[in-house]
Design a protein around this motif. Structure first.
Motif, PDB file in Angstrom:
ATOM      1  N   GLU A 128       1.521  23.494  -3.353  1.00 46.04           N
ATOM      2  CA  GLU A 128       2.383  22.325  -3.161  1.00 46.04           C
ATOM      3  C   GLU A 128       3.788  22.742  -2.751  1.00 46.04           C
ATOM      4  O   GLU A 128       4.516  21.969  -2.133  1.00 46.04           O
ATOM      5  CB  GLU A 128       2.445  21.495  -4.451  1.00 46.04           C
ATOM      6  N   ARG A 152      -7.434  27.025  -0.536  1.00 44.89           N
ATOM      7  CA  ARG A 152      -7.461  26.730  -1.970  1.00 44.89           C
ATOM      8  C   ARG A 152      -8.656  27.395  -2.644  1.00 44.89           C
ATOM      9  O   ARG A 152      -8.522  28.041  -3.697  1.00 44.89           O
ATOM     10  CB  ARG A 152      -7.511  25.215  -2.195  1.00 44.89           C
ATOM     11  N   HIS A 209      11.380  24.179  -8.779  1.00 46.29           N
ATOM     12  CA  HIS A 209       9.987  24.586  -8.617  1.00 46.29           C
ATOM     13  C   HIS A 209       9.432  25.210  -9.892  1.00 46.29           C
ATOM     14  O   HIS A 209       8.285  24.942 -10.271  1.00 46.29           O
ATOM     15  CB  HIS A 209       9.862  25.565  -7.446  1.00 46.29           C
ATOM     16  N   GLU A 252      -3.150  24.818  -7.113  1.00 49.47           N
ATOM     17  CA  GLU A 252      -2.683  23.527  -6.592  1.00 49.47           C
ATOM     18  C   GLU A 252      -1.161  23.443  -6.621  1.00 49.47           C
ATOM     19  O   GLU A 252      -0.517  23.067  -5.635  1.00 49.47           O
ATOM     20  CB  GLU A 252      -3.282  22.398  -7.424  1.00 49.47           C
ATOM     21  N   VAL A 253      -0.578  23.816  -7.767  1.00 54.41           N
ATOM     22  CA  VAL A 253       0.884  23.772  -7.910  1.00 54.41           C
ATOM     23  C   VAL A 253       1.556  24.740  -6.940  1.00 54.41           C
ATOM     24  O   VAL A 253       2.562  24.411  -6.304  1.00 54.41           O
ATOM     25  CB  VAL A 253       1.285  24.102  -9.363  1.00 54.41           C
ATOM     26  N   LYS A 293      14.171  19.142   0.464  1.00 53.14           N
ATOM     27  CA  LYS A 293      13.026  19.436   1.334  1.00 53.14           C
ATOM     28  C   LYS A 293      13.458  20.208   2.574  1.00 53.14           C
ATOM     29  O   LYS A 293      12.807  21.167   2.983  1.00 53.14           O
ATOM     30  CB  LYS A 293      12.316  18.139   1.737  1.00 53.14           C
ATOM     31  N   TYR A 299       8.805  22.454 -12.465  1.00 52.31           N
ATOM     32  CA  TYR A 299       7.620  21.665 -12.119  1.00 52.31           C
ATOM     33  C   TYR A 299       6.346  22.418 -12.464  1.00 52.31           C
ATOM     34  O   TYR A 299       5.412  21.853 -13.055  1.00 52.31           O
ATOM     35  CB  TYR A 299       7.639  21.319 -10.636  1.00 52.31           C
ATOM     36  N   ARG A 324       3.467  21.207 -15.222  1.00 55.88           N
ATOM     37  CA  ARG A 324       2.079  20.981 -14.793  1.00 55.88           C
ATOM     38  C   ARG A 324       1.100  21.890 -15.528  1.00 55.88           C
ATOM     39  O   ARG A 324       0.067  21.437 -16.029  1.00 55.88           O
ATOM     40  CB  ARG A 324       1.971  21.212 -13.291  1.00 55.88           C
ATOM     41  N   GLY A 384       4.469  24.843  -0.545  1.00 52.53           N
ATOM     42  CA  GLY A 384       4.481  25.113   0.891  1.00 52.53           C
ATOM     43  C   GLY A 384       5.063  26.482   1.201  1.00 52.53           C
ATOM     44  O   GLY A 384       4.956  27.422   0.402  1.00 52.53           O
ATOM     45  N   THR A 423      -0.813  31.883   1.749  1.00 50.71           N
ATOM     46  CA  THR A 423       0.166  30.933   2.284  1.00 50.71           C
ATOM     47  C   THR A 423       0.511  31.275   3.725  1.00 50.71           C
ATOM     48  O   THR A 423       0.722  30.383   4.555  1.00 50.71           O
ATOM     49  CB  THR A 423       1.454  30.951   1.426  1.00 50.71           C
TER      50      THR A 423
END
Length: 211
Positions: free
Chosen positions: A112, A187, A74, A108-109, A26, A77, A81, A114, A177
């Motif tokens: 996430e 979104r 990433h 959404e993915v 992170k 993931y 998804r 960021g 973003t």
């Protein structure tokens, strides 16, 4: 006979290995997003993650190894998804609704991730040392979008149009973003814009407009 021995008390002040891993990943994502790969130093990652140099080097040899781990994490993931979405489609679900659900999950993915989304979709291509990751990312999104279009029931577009759609989606996601707006408005805007972009796909059974 039931044991009445008290539980062994957990030691305080010593983070577990998994929590250290999460903190490093992170913190590195924030540091890379803020400074870019080239300018980011190990010290910046340590400060952002709140871990010691010893903890870092027990897990990673250098920042390149960490960077590659983040990118792979990433992409993996996102793949899991998005490829799970079609499994929830009802047999009679219209193609437009299938596509809408895929777009919503994609957005959404993406958000996430960021600020690291900008690293994935733009900054990754600026480093010759990571040209292999950039090609892998492009191939990943090409395969994924093709699979999603197939799952939605739309005819597969020409490769040139497919590449243009991917580029357009990336620009929309990066632009939003970097825009200071309410997350829900961000979104909704992304879903609407990507939906407009994908309107270039011909719905199943649609004519060519000729008389």
């Amino acid at each position: 006979m039931t044991s009445t021995a008290p539980d062994t008390p957990r030691k305080r002040g010593r983070p577990r290995g998994s929590s250290i891993d999460r903190a490093i990943l992170k913190g590195a994502a924030r540091a890379f997003a803020a400074q870019g790969y080239a300018a980011c130093r190990i010290e910046d990652i340590l400060q952002a993650a709140g871990v010691s140099r010893t903890h870092f080097y027990r897990r990673f040899s250098n920042k390149d190894q960490l960077y590659r781990r983040l990118v792979a994490r990433h992409l993996d993931y996102a793949q899991r998804r998005l490829r799970a979405v079609p499994q929830g489609f009802e047999a009679d679900l219209p193609p437009q609704e299938r596509l809408r659900r895929i777009i919503e999950t994609d957005v959404e993915v993406a958000f996430e991730a960021g600020p690291f989304l900008t690293v994935l979709l733009r900054d990754l291509g600026r480093s010759e040392a990571h040209a292999d990751l950039w090609r892998e990312k492009d191939a990943f999104f090409l395969d994924l979008l093709t699979d999603m279009i197939d799952a939605a029931g739309y005819p597969r577009p020409e490769p040139l149009l497919l590449a243009a759609i991917i580029s357009g989606i990336e620009h929309i996601l990066v632009g939003l973003t970097e825009t200071e707006i309410d997350p829900e408005i961000r979104r909704q805007s992304a879903v609407a814009l990507i939906g407009q972009l994908l309107s270039a796909l011909r719905a199943p059974g649609a004519g060519d407009g000729s008389q």
